[in-house]
Motif scaffolding. Structure first.
Motif, PDB file in Angstrom:
ATOM      1  N   ILE A  75       0.810  -1.166  -0.046  1.00 36.68           N
ATOM      2  CA  ILE A  75       0.036  -0.087  -0.007  1.00 36.68           C
ATOM      3  C   ILE A  75       0.658   1.232  -0.051  1.00 36.68           C
ATOM      4  O   ILE A  75       0.446   2.148  -0.733  1.00 36.68           O
ATOM      5  CB  ILE A  75      -0.984   0.108   1.280  1.00 36.68           C
ATOM      6  N   GLU A  76       1.980   1.254   0.779  1.00 35.40           N
ATOM      7  CA  GLU A  76       2.953   2.185   1.132  1.00 35.40           C
ATOM      8  C   GLU A  76       3.518   2.615  -0.366  1.00 35.40           C
ATOM      9  O   GLU A  76       3.503   3.853  -1.042  1.00 35.40           O
ATOM     10  CB  GLU A  76       4.040   2.158   1.918  1.00 35.40           C
ATOM     11  N   GLU A  77       3.737   1.437  -1.163  1.00 35.84           N
ATOM     12  CA  GLU A  77       4.455   1.918  -2.763  1.00 35.84           C
ATOM     13  C   GLU A  77       3.516   2.490  -3.557  1.00 35.84           C
ATOM     14  O   GLU A  77       3.835   3.274  -4.221  1.00 35.84           O
ATOM     15  CB  GLU A  77       4.996   0.446  -3.140  1.00 35.84           C
ATOM     16  N   ILE A  78       2.079   2.003  -3.493  1.00 32.47           N
ATOM     17  CA  ILE A  78       0.960   2.334  -4.395  1.00 32.47           C
ATOM     18  C   ILE A  78       0.935   3.976  -4.061  1.00 32.47           C
ATOM     19  O   ILE A  78       1.012   4.594  -5.080  1.00 32.47           O
ATOM     20  CB  ILE A  78       0.015   1.712  -4.366  1.00 32.47           C
ATOM     21  N   VAL A  79       0.785   4.174  -2.859  1.00 34.09           N
ATOM     22  CA  VAL A  79       0.375   5.468  -2.424  1.00 34.09           C
ATOM     23  C   VAL A  79       1.390   6.645  -2.848  1.00 34.09           C
ATOM     24  O   VAL A  79       1.577   7.454  -3.419  1.00 34.09           O
ATOM     25  CB  VAL A  79       0.099   5.640  -0.812  1.00 34.09           C
ATOM     26  N   ASP A  80       2.889   6.217  -2.658  1.00 35.81           N
ATOM     27  CA  ASP A  80       4.084   6.956  -2.921  1.00 35.81           C
ATOM     28  C   ASP A  80       4.027   7.132  -4.555  1.00 35.81           C
ATOM     29  O   ASP A  80       4.281   8.338  -4.820  1.00 35.81           O
ATOM     30  CB  ASP A  80       5.268   6.289  -2.620  1.00 35.81           C
ATOM     31  N   LYS A  81       3.758   5.971  -5.120  1.00 42.13           N
ATOM     32  CA  LYS A  81       3.747   6.288  -6.790  1.00 42.13           C
ATOM     33  C   LYS A  81       2.643   7.294  -7.266  1.00 42.13           C
ATOM     34  O   LYS A  81       3.070   8.095  -7.882  1.00 42.13           O
ATOM     35  CB  LYS A  81       3.522   5.004  -7.390  1.00 42.13           C
ATOM     36  N   TYR A  82       1.411   7.330  -6.783  1.00 41.86           N
ATOM     37  CA  TYR A  82       0.500   7.977  -7.179  1.00 41.86           C
ATOM     38  C   TYR A  82       0.223   9.247  -6.776  1.00 41.86           C
ATOM     39  O   TYR A  82      -0.232  10.432  -7.220  1.00 41.86           O
ATOM     40  CB  TYR A  82      -0.680   7.050  -7.480  1.00 41.86           C
ATOM     41  N   LEU A  83       0.518   9.483  -5.307  1.00 36.95           N
ATOM     42  CA  LEU A  83       0.371  10.739  -4.587  1.00 36.95           C
ATOM     43  C   LEU A  83       1.598  11.399  -4.424  1.00 36.95           C
ATOM     44  O   LEU A  83       1.533  12.658  -3.947  1.00 36.95           O
ATOM     45  CB  LEU A  83      -0.279  10.404  -3.282  1.00 36.95           C
ATOM     46  N   ARG A  84       2.522  10.860  -4.545  1.00 42.33           N
ATOM     47  CA  ARG A  84       4.127  11.423  -4.514  1.00 42.33           C
ATOM     48  C   ARG A  84       4.134  12.136  -3.156  1.00 42.33           C
ATOM     49  O   ARG A  84       4.530  13.379  -3.224  1.00 42.33           O
ATOM     50  CB  ARG A  84       4.651  12.442  -5.621  1.00 42.33           C
ATOM     51  N   THR A  85       3.696  11.719  -2.058  1.00 44.89           N
ATOM     52  CA  THR A  85       3.863  12.378  -0.969  1.00 44.89           C
ATOM     53  C   THR A  85       4.949  12.223   0.010  1.00 44.89           C
ATOM     54  O   THR A  85       5.226  12.732   0.970  1.00 44.89           O
ATOM     55  CB  THR A  85       2.558  11.674   0.103  1.00 44.89           C
ATOM     56  N   GLY A  86       5.838  11.231  -0.389  1.00 47.88           N
ATOM     57  CA  GLY A  86       7.117  11.189   0.299  1.00 47.88           C
ATOM     58  C   GLY A  86       6.814   9.703   1.228  1.00 47.88           C
ATOM     59  O   GLY A  86       7.710   9.477   1.939  1.00 47.88           O
ATOM     60  N   GLY A  87       5.689   9.608   1.290  1.00 50.55           N
ATOM     61  CA  GLY A  87       5.196   8.476   2.053  1.00 50.55           C
ATOM     62  C   GLY A  87       5.478   8.686   3.644  1.00 50.55           C
ATOM     63  O   GLY A  87       5.623   9.723   4.140  1.00 50.55           O
ATOM     64  N   ARG A  88       5.604   7.457   4.299  1.00 49.10           N
ATOM     65  CA  ARG A  88       5.309   7.476   5.621  1.00 49.10           C
ATOM     66  C   ARG A  88       6.953   7.589   6.093  1.00 49.10           C
ATOM     67  O   ARG A  88       7.347   7.567   7.447  1.00 49.10           O
ATOM     68  CB  ARG A  88       4.911   6.451   6.348  1.00 49.10           C
ATOM     69  N   LYS A  89       7.770   7.722   5.182  1.00 46.59           N
ATOM     70  CA  LYS A  89       9.597   7.592   5.552  1.00 46.59           C
ATOM     71  C   LYS A  89       9.729   8.844   6.475  1.00 46.59           C
ATOM     72  O   LYS A  89      10.503   8.945   7.135  1.00 46.59           O
ATOM     73  CB  LYS A  89      10.154   7.723   4.274  1.00 46.59           C
ATOM     74  N   ASN A  90       8.842  10.005   6.139  1.00 49.26           N
ATOM     75  CA  ASN A  90       9.197  11.503   6.923  1.00 49.26           C
ATOM     76  C   ASN A  90       8.546  10.999   8.343  1.00 49.26           C
ATOM     77  O   ASN A  90       9.052  11.797   9.198  1.00 49.26           O
ATOM     78  CB  ASN A  90       8.509  12.410   6.283  1.00 49.26           C
ATOM     79  N   GLU A  91       7.628  10.158   8.647  1.00 51.48           N
ATOM     80  CA  GLU A  91       7.382  10.012  10.019  1.00 51.48           C
ATOM     81  C   GLU A  91       8.099   9.223  10.912  1.00 51.48           C
ATOM     82  O   GLU A  91       8.040   9.217  12.083  1.00 51.48           O
ATOM     83  CB  GLU A  91       5.850   9.491   9.791  1.00 51.48           C
ATOM     84  N   ARG A  92       8.939   8.388  10.388  1.00 46.63           N
ATOM     85  CA  ARG A  92       9.892   7.339  11.082  1.00 46.63           C
ATOM     86  C   ARG A  92      11.125   8.199  11.298  1.00 46.63           C
ATOM     87  O   ARG A  92      11.736   8.864  11.036  1.00 46.63           O
ATOM     88  CB  ARG A  92      10.322   6.228  10.200  1.00 46.63           C
TER      89      ARG A  92
END
Length: 92
Positions: A75-92
């Motif tokens: 799910i994280e990969e899909i969201v990163d691909k289409y929303l280009r949010t930077g993912g949850r990586k910024n939260e870790r």
């Protein structure tokens, strides 16, 4: 720029071999119309995928609220691909 040179050379060869300029113009117009159509379809599919990624995040959030795991790697990969949010990586 290199591609432009290739197209120019092909067009020049076509004209030197006795090709009709009007025929060449019609060909360019037809290809431009096809490109515009493909660009529209691509945008339509991209927009649909973005909406699906947002829905997926909503379902993942609801799952977390109900006691499940929040988000999987897929799910994280899909969201990163289409929303280009930077993912949850910024939260870790």
């Amino acid at each position: 720029m290199k591609e432009d040179d290739e197209y120019f050379k092909k067009a020049l060869k076509f004209l030197q071999e006795g090709g009709d300029v009007e025929e060449l113009k019609r060909e360019v117009a037809m290809l431009s119309a096809k490109e515009a159509s493909m660009n529209y379809k691509l945008f339509d599919v991209y927009t649909a995928n973005r909406i699906l990624a947002m829905r997926l995040m909503g379902y993942a959030s609801e799952n977390r609220f109900l006691g499940g795991s929040f988000i999987t790697r897929e799910i994280e990969e899909i969201v990163d691909k289409y929303l280009r949010t930077g993912g949850r990586k910024n939260e870790r």
